[in-house]
Scaffold this active site. Structure first.
Site, mmCIF file in Angstrom:
data_model
loop_
_atom_site.group_PDB
_atom_site.id
_atom_site.type_symbol
_atom_site.label_atom_id
_atom_site.label_comp_id
_atom_site.label_asym_id
_atom_site.label_seq_id
_atom_site.Cartn_x
_atom_site.Cartn_y
_atom_site.Cartn_z
ATOM 1 N N ASP A 101 0.813 -1.213 0.000
ATOM 2 C CA ASP A 101 0.000 0.000 0.000
ATOM 3 C C ASP A 101 0.846 1.262 0.000
ATOM 4 O O ASP A 101 2.083 1.206 0.141
ATOM 5 C CB ASP A 101 -0.945 -0.010 1.218
ATOM 6 C CG ASP A 101 -0.238 -0.370 2.518
ATOM 7 O OD1 ASP A 101 0.999 -0.353 2.552
ATOM 8 O OD2 ASP A 101 -0.936 -0.673 3.496
ATOM 9 N N ASN A 142 -7.561 -2.633 14.328
ATOM 10 C CA ASN A 142 -8.957 -2.927 13.942
ATOM 11 C C ASN A 142 -9.033 -4.071 12.919
ATOM 12 O O ASN A 142 -10.066 -4.270 12.302
ATOM 13 C CB ASN A 142 -9.626 -1.661 13.373
ATOM 14 C CG ASN A 142 -8.955 -1.178 12.095
ATOM 15 O OD1 ASN A 142 -7.982 -1.768 11.625
ATOM 16 N ND2 ASN A 142 -9.479 -0.116 11.517
ATOM 17 N N HIS A 152 -7.176 -4.363 10.167
ATOM 18 C CA HIS A 152 -6.867 -4.088 8.763
ATOM 19 C C HIS A 152 -5.583 -4.799 8.341
ATOM 20 O O HIS A 152 -4.668 -4.997 9.134
ATOM 21 C CB HIS A 152 -6.852 -2.584 8.427
ATOM 22 C CG HIS A 152 -5.724 -1.772 8.963
ATOM 23 N ND1 HIS A 152 -5.879 -0.757 9.876
ATOM 24 C CD2 HIS A 152 -4.398 -1.794 8.670
ATOM 25 C CE1 HIS A 152 -4.716 -0.203 10.131
ATOM 26 N NE2 HIS A 152 -3.792 -0.816 9.413
ATOM 27 N N GLU A 168 -9.669 -1.646 5.313
ATOM 28 C CA GLU A 168 -10.333 -1.347 6.575
ATOM 29 C C GLU A 168 -11.564 -2.242 6.766
ATOM 30 O O GLU A 168 -12.043 -2.858 5.807
ATOM 31 C CB GLU A 168 -10.758 0.132 6.573
ATOM 32 C CG GLU A 168 -9.597 1.124 6.497
ATOM 33 C CD GLU A 168 -8.832 1.283 7.820
ATOM 34 O OE1 GLU A 168 -8.891 0.381 8.687
ATOM 35 O OE2 GLU A 168 -8.155 2.311 7.968
#
Ligand code: GLP
Length: 246
Positions: free
Chosen positions: A67, A136, A138, A143
């Site tokens: 990313d 979380n 990811h 996400e």
């Protein structure tokens, strides 16, 4: 999924680096998927050390990063291009032409997503993909709520992700709001995945990953559908996990 439990961050880094080097020795033309964030930094330091000691060459290894932030100049120290240069590429013999990251400054981001997908198709996914995990759940910058069949796409970063990553910036307002990331499908198309997790603040994420449901609300749970995942993890990150002895 195979778990390798470690006692310290240095042990995690050594085991991860040895794992990568073993795969490169088996296949010097390995397609290596790379991750950023704090967790793999020690692994990259170990790779650099092993390279300097003459134990490994990256000459023919092709890299594909997960990313990149959107709109952060590559010269910005927080861009993932800078991170990779600083933490690995500049200190080793990786060839520039073999290094691939998504371009977060492309004029047409939709085209850039297509370009990255074509590249991933060309190399048939990573032979070995390194992953960290967000608090979380990811992976890359996928996400919660991202469909598992997603390919490279643009994401709006969750507030919690921007807060977690603000520690690398002078101020949270400087953390980009968007990123371009390989999709979950692209990650799952890797032959093998090595996930690194360290410390208490990953304990809830590890619990969800290993004991929770396989669901898009927790992107990393998609890894449970993959046939060849190894997790290198310390006892603090595992503190909430129930591991059956069978
Ligand atoms: C970022 C990256 C992820 C990384 C995650 C966790 O958001 N895009 O690839 O896994 O942070 O990072 P850390 O290792 O710093 O906890």
């Amino acid at each position: 999924m195979e778990l390798i439990k470690v006692e310290s961050y240095s042990e995690l880094s050594e085991i991860a680096a040895d794992f990568i080097i073993k795969r490169i020795k088996q296949n010097p033309h390995l397609v290596l998927g790379l991750a950023t964030g704090g967790t793999p930094k020690g692994t990259y330091q170990q790779l650099i050390q092993q390279y300097k000691q003459g134990n490994v060459s990256f000459q023919n290894v092709k890299t594909i990063n997960l990313d990149e932030y959107v709109g952060l100049p590559t010269s910005n120290p927080n861009s993932y291009r800078s991170y990779m240069n600083e933490n690995l590429f500049n200190h080793t013999d990786f060839q520039l032409s073999n290094i691939h990251l998504p371009n977060g400054n492309a004029l047409n981001m939709e085209e850039e997503c297509k370009r990255y997908d074509s590249l991933l198709e060309e190399v048939k996914g990573a032979d070995l993909q390194i992953l960290g995990i967000g608090r979380n759940g990811h992976i890359g910058f996928n996400e919660p709520g991202t469909p598992f069949q997603t390919k490279t796409h643009i994401v709006t970063l969750a507030d919690s992700t921007r807060k977690a990553n603000a520690r690398f910036f002078d101020h949270i307002d400087e953390v980009p709001t968007h990123a371009i990331t390989m999709g979950i499908q692209s990650i799952l198309s890797s032959d093998e995945i090595l996930l690194l997790a360290f410390g208490e603040d990953k304990s809830e994420a590890l619990y969800q990953l290993l004991n929770g449901a396989i669901h898009e609300d927790f992107p990393a749970s998609a890894l449970r559908t993959h046939k060849h995942v190894t997790i290198v993890v310390d006892s603090h990150a595992l503190s909430k996990v129930f591991i059956s002895s069978n």
